[in-house]
Motif scaffolding. Structure first.
Motif, short mmCIF file in Angstrom:
data_model
loop_
_atom_site.label_atom_id
_atom_site.label_comp_id
_atom_site.label_asym_id
_atom_site.label_seq_id
_atom_site.Cartn_x
_atom_site.Cartn_y
_atom_site.Cartn_z
N ALA A 59 22.47 -16.91 -11.79
CA ALA A 59 23.57 -17.76 -11.30
C ALA A 59 23.09 -18.80 -10.30
CB ALA A 59 24.66 -16.88 -10.67
N SER A 60 22.05 -18.48 -9.53
CA SER A 60 21.61 -19.40 -8.48
C SER A 60 20.81 -20.58 -9.00
CB SER A 60 20.77 -18.62 -7.45
OG SER A 60 19.65 -18.04 -8.09
N THR A 61 20.29 -20.49 -10.26
CA THR A 61 19.42 -21.57 -10.77
C THR A 61 19.82 -22.06 -12.15
OG1 THR A 61 17.90 -19.87 -11.62
CG2 THR A 61 17.43 -20.80 -9.43
N ILE A 62 20.83 -21.48 -12.77
CA ILE A 62 21.16 -21.86 -14.14
C ILE A 62 21.61 -23.31 -14.24
CG2 ILE A 62 23.54 -21.04 -13.92
CD1 ILE A 62 23.43 -20.23 -16.85
N TYR A 63 22.25 -23.83 -13.20
CA TYR A 63 22.82 -25.18 -13.26
C TYR A 63 21.77 -26.27 -13.01
CZ TYR A 63 22.54 -25.30 -8.17
OH TYR A 63 22.10 -25.30 -6.88
N LYS A 64 20.57 -25.90 -12.56
CA LYS A 64 19.56 -26.88 -12.22
C LYS A 64 18.85 -27.41 -13.47
CE LYS A 64 18.55 -24.97 -7.64
NZ LYS A 64 17.51 -24.42 -6.75
N LYS A 65 18.50 -28.68 -13.42
CA LYS A 65 17.75 -29.29 -14.52
C LYS A 65 16.27 -28.87 -14.44
CE LYS A 65 16.15 -33.82 -16.20
NZ LYS A 65 16.21 -35.28 -15.98
N LYS A 66 15.71 -28.41 -15.59
CA LYS A 66 14.30 -28.03 -15.65
C LYS A 66 13.58 -29.06 -16.53
CE LYS A 66 16.69 -24.12 -14.84
NZ LYS A 66 18.15 -23.99 -15.03
N GLN A 67 12.49 -29.62 -16.06
CA GLN A 67 11.78 -30.68 -16.77
C GLN A 67 10.31 -30.29 -16.96
OE1 GLN A 67 11.11 -34.70 -14.96
NE2 GLN A 67 12.56 -35.36 -16.54
N VAL A 68 9.86 -30.33 -18.22
CA VAL A 68 8.46 -30.01 -18.56
C VAL A 68 7.81 -31.30 -19.08
CG1 VAL A 68 6.93 -28.61 -19.96
CG2 VAL A 68 9.11 -27.66 -19.15
N VAL A 69 6.75 -31.78 -18.39
CA VAL A 69 6.06 -33.02 -18.77
C VAL A 69 4.60 -32.69 -19.08
CG1 VAL A 69 5.45 -35.36 -18.07
CG2 VAL A 69 7.61 -34.35 -17.28
N ASP A 180 29.49 -14.04 -6.43
CA ASP A 180 28.47 -15.09 -6.49
C ASP A 180 27.37 -14.78 -7.50
OD1 ASP A 180 29.74 -16.68 -4.69
OD2 ASP A 180 28.58 -15.98 -2.95
N ILE A 181 27.24 -13.53 -7.90
CA ILE A 181 26.16 -13.16 -8.82
C ILE A 181 26.64 -13.11 -10.28
CG2 ILE A 181 24.95 -11.87 -7.04
CD1 ILE A 181 26.04 -9.32 -8.31
N LYS A 182 27.93 -13.40 -10.50
CA LYS A 182 28.46 -13.34 -11.86
C LYS A 182 28.61 -14.75 -12.44
CE LYS A 182 30.85 -8.94 -11.21
NZ LYS A 182 32.14 -8.23 -11.26
N MET A 183 28.70 -14.84 -13.79
CA MET A 183 28.80 -16.14 -14.46
C MET A 183 29.85 -16.05 -15.56
SD MET A 183 24.81 -17.35 -14.71
CE MET A 183 24.21 -15.81 -15.40
N TRP A 205 31.53 -21.06 -14.13
CA TRP A 205 31.32 -20.41 -12.82
C TRP A 205 29.94 -19.77 -12.81
CZ3 TRP A 205 33.10 -20.08 -8.01
CH2 TRP A 205 32.63 -19.06 -7.21
N PHE A 206 29.14 -20.14 -11.83
CA PHE A 206 27.82 -19.51 -11.69
C PHE A 206 27.49 -19.35 -10.21
CE2 PHE A 206 27.48 -23.96 -13.16
CZ PHE A 206 27.14 -24.59 -11.97
N GLY A 207 28.44 -18.83 -9.43
CA GLY A 207 28.17 -18.50 -8.04
C GLY A 207 28.56 -19.59 -7.07
N GLU A 208 27.94 -19.56 -5.90
CA GLU A 208 28.35 -20.41 -4.78
C GLU A 208 28.11 -21.90 -5.05
OE1 GLU A 208 24.11 -19.70 -2.43
OE2 GLU A 208 26.01 -19.15 -1.51
N ASN A 209 27.25 -22.24 -6.00
CA ASN A 209 26.99 -23.65 -6.29
C ASN A 209 27.97 -24.25 -7.29
OD1 ASN A 209 24.39 -23.97 -4.78
ND2 ASN A 209 23.75 -22.36 -6.19
N SER A 210 28.92 -23.43 -7.78
CA SER A 210 29.86 -23.91 -8.78
C SER A 210 30.75 -25.01 -8.22
CB SER A 210 30.72 -22.76 -9.30
OG SER A 210 29.91 -21.74 -9.81
#
Length: 726
Positions: A59-69, A180-183, A205-210
């Motif tokens: 939940a704390s990192t699912i919303y972040k963009k991950k980029q592989v170059v 906060d730990i549920k999605m 919903w993915f925790g406090e960053n939602s």
């Protein structure tokens, strides 16, 4: 970025650390990992995507963009195959930069976007590609937890403040809030229109960053919004969807919000009713229109069809931050009442018929009030007259007893007085000491007042005799009330073999002293004698040295006395071992009638002064609420049995504060099985400790239970009666 690549390429330390595992000796542009490579690149690249996949499940990192170059000057087929296979992974972007001008060969092996490091054409567009935002998605392996309620928002006009407020209610309301730990991928669903086109937006919903994520989405949603028509067909279609949703069946709690300024035009085109309303659905309508007209055209109609009433969580409120912040029902169990807005002054119509009806009702109410008050006053006066008449009759029969003492005006109205010169108190001979009084040996000259009530031959011993004199430390209204109760109780009880007599009272040094029947000792002292004797013999754990026959005889006689007391419609309220007196023949006599009165005596109501004087360790749970009965004495007797079979130990001895004892008893605690009690005896105690008073044993029942024990119990020669009396 190209400048950074050149620095990395020219850095020997960086090459040694990063590129050492990727350099090869071959000349071709297409290579595979060497079979004997220490750290092959394929597994390294796979570990990167495994890490990204793990981040997409939290939940704390699912919303972040991950980029592989990928930065390279040749094609490693092991790496590109893994990147091709994972290029469509959610929430991540795969790109490649090659250090060659011609990358035609590279296109054949890469299914993701690639660039040449030497290609400077349209650098701005390429930079935007690297910085672009991705559409958020939940991965296939995400564990979702459904909340206890669904949330839907229907919007016909661009109002980001209202949307943000409603979403905040969903995240903070006790019905919809999640950990906060549920999605959950469909936490809130929004239906809105943009230029006559209806869209459906699902907020996860993915925790406090939602919250921050959602606020960013809502800001982007209306950034380029242009309102071309306030109440268009698209707006009416959204309202239609809202109404249909209100009526649609659902199995869980559902919260619907309609943010609109088109309620009045909509009502002109549609008829509203309460047909097939699903009452698991709570809806509210938030409108920016004039609330006076909204009430007439919408709210009043909803009330008429019973859609708006006190028992339902349906609302029609104005669209302003005050109401949205303070009076929202969204995802809440309850809320304060919404104050009226723009209330009109109402004046009663002046009609003669209404005035006559009012006059009639006022007259009827006045007659009823006067009649009721007159009856109550009449009954009160009659009771007072009866009390005064009874007192005058007793004064006429015994005029000398009611002679007033000059130095003690508080007790001039009390009967059974003995002249102070007829009582001698030996203050050097203390029989007992308590918290509110001391008991001394005394000498009575003449007859005790009780002889005028009980005409029996054996009562002549209470003339010119030794008595026990109870001297209070002070004498106020509570002590006066106790003395009154002792006198009234003795009038009812008269004489019984197991009831200690209250002989009368006298005034000494402005204190009212009670004269009591003199006995050898009380039960507490007798139990201490047994315990002391056991300790001297070193047999404190030997049950065979307990005088059970004598103890059960005392218990039986106590039951007999209490059964007689209850037959006279009295409740003792202070039945303890210290109030069980023993004669020289160890006959039990019940004393301590200062709190004895009718079961319904209002003086012992909840929080009353008299209730505070009672011993909390012996009281039943209902007594703390001011409810006394014959069965509350059964509870006190069971506690007294605990004293007997522990040889004088206090119940709940580890508790010192009265409030702690009260709380413990009210929670269902009862004394444990006494050390010297039999299982049969403790079974009787448990029945007396029943939480329902009506199911406790009566004293007549306990009298029958303990009677066989007075004969069947063995006799201990170690506790001869004469030996205890010495």
């Amino acid at each position: 970025m190209i400048f950074d690549f050149q620095i990395w390429e020219n850095s020997t330390a960086f090459k040694d650390e990063i590129f050492s595992n990727s350099t090869i000796n071959g000349e071709g542009d297409i290579q595979l990992d060497a079979p004997n490579a220490t750290n092959p690149l394929g597994p390294v690249m796979q570990s990167i995507y495994d890490f990204i996949n793990k981040e997409n499940l939290q939940a704390s990192t699912i919303y972040k963009k991950k980029q592989v170059v990928l930065l390279t000057d040749y094609i490693n087929l092991n790496v590109t195959q893994i990147m091709n296979a994972n290029s469509k992974m959610v929430n991540q972007q795969t790109l490649g930069i090659f250090f060659q001008l011609d990358i035609t060969e590279f296109y054949k092996h890469c299914n993701f976007t690639i660039f040449s490091q030497s290609d400077y054409y349209n650098v701005g567009a390429k930079r935007k590609l690297f910085q672009q935002m991705l559409n958020f998605q939940f991965s296939g392996g995400t564990v979702e937890t459904k909340p206890s309620a669904d949330n839907f928002i229907y919007v016909t006009n661009a109002d980001t403040l209202a949307l943000k407020r409603i979403y905040s209610d969903a995240t903070q309301g006790e019905t919809c809030a999640m950990s906060d730990i549920k999605m959950y991928s469909k936490f809130v669903q929004i239906y809105f229109k943009t230029n006559d086109t209806i869209y459906d937006l699902t907020l996860p919903w993915f925790g406090e960053n939602s919250v921050n994520f959602t606020m960013s989405c809502l800001s982007d949603l209306y950034k380029n919004y242009v309102e071309n028509e306030t109440c268009s067909d698209a707006a009416f279609r959204i309202i239609d969807e809202f109404v249909s949703h209100v009526k649609s069946p659902t199995k869980i709690q559902t919260f619907l919000s309609l943010v609109t300024n088109c309620t009045l035009p909509y009502m002109e085109r549609h008829r509203i009713d309460n047909s097939a309303i699903n009452f698991l659905t709570d809806f509210r309508i938030i409108t920016a229109e004039n609330m006076t007209y909204v009430y007439k055209s919408l709210t009043e109609k909803l009330i008429n069809v019973t859609l708006l009433k006190n028992t339902l969580d349906f609302q029609v409120i104005p669209n302003n931050q005050f109401y949205l912040n303070n009076y929202s029902t969204f995802c809440k169990h309850d809320m304060p009442s919404v104050p009226l807005e723009k209330a009109l002054i109402w004046s009663r119509p002046k009609i003669l018929k209404i005035a006559l009806e009012d006059l009639m009702w006022i007259t009827i109410c006045s007659i009823i009030s006067v009649t009721t008050f007159g009856c109550i006053a009449y009954q009160y006066i009659k009771r007072q007259q009866r009390k005064q008449l009874a007192l005058l009759q007793e004064i006429m029969r015994h005029p000398r007893i009611f002679k007033a003492e000059v130095d003690c005006p508080k007790v001039t109205r009390l009967p059974w007085e003995i002249k102070s010169e007829n009582v001698h108190i030996d203050t050097n001979f203390l029989l007992g000491e308590g918290t509110i009084s001391n008991v001394y040996l005394g000498k009575l000259k003449g007859k005790a007042p009780i002889l005028q009530w009980i005409d029996r031959v054996e009562m002549k011993q209470y003339q010119d005799c030794a008595v026990a004199v109870r001297v209070p430390r002070h004498f106020d209204e509570p002590e006066e009330d106790q003395l009154q109760r002792e006198i009234h109780s003795m009038r009812r009880l008269r004489h019984h073999d197991h009831i200690a007599l209250f002989l009368g009272w006298t005034s000494k040094n402005n204190l009212v002293c009670s004269l009591l029947e003199l006995t050898h000792q009380n039960l507490v002292k007798y139990l201490f004698q047994i315990k002391e004797t056991l300790g001297q013999n070193g047999r404190s754990s030997d049950h065979t040295n307990i005088p059970y026959q004598t103890l059960y005889k005392i218990i039986y006689e106590t039951c007999d006395g209490m059964a007689y007391l209850h037959s006279r419609n009295l409740v003792h309220r202070d039945l303890t071992a210290r109030n069980i007196l023993l004669t020289t023949g160890l006959r039990a006599k019940i004393s301590g009638f200062g709190f004895c009165s009718d079961p319904q005596d209002t003086a012992f109501g909840a929080n009353s002064l008299a209730l505070r004087y009672l011993p909390v360790r012996w009281l039943a749970p209902e007594c703390f609420l001011g409810k006394f009965s014959y069965k509350s004495d059964s509870w006190s007797f069971a506690v007294t049995l605990y004293e007997i079979f522990t040889l004088g130990e206090l119940p709940y001895e580890e508790l010192r504060i009265p409030d702690e004892i009260i709380e413990s008893v009210q929670k269902g605690r009862i004394p444990a099985m006494p050390k010297y009690a039999t299982k049969h005896t403790y079974s009787v105690m448990q029945q007396c400790f029943h939480k329902i008073p009506q199911r406790r044993l009566a004293f007549l029942q306990m009298k029958e239970i303990f009677h066989p024990n007075t004969e069947a119990s063995y006799h201990n020669a170690a506790f001869e009666m004469d030996e205890l009396l010495e």
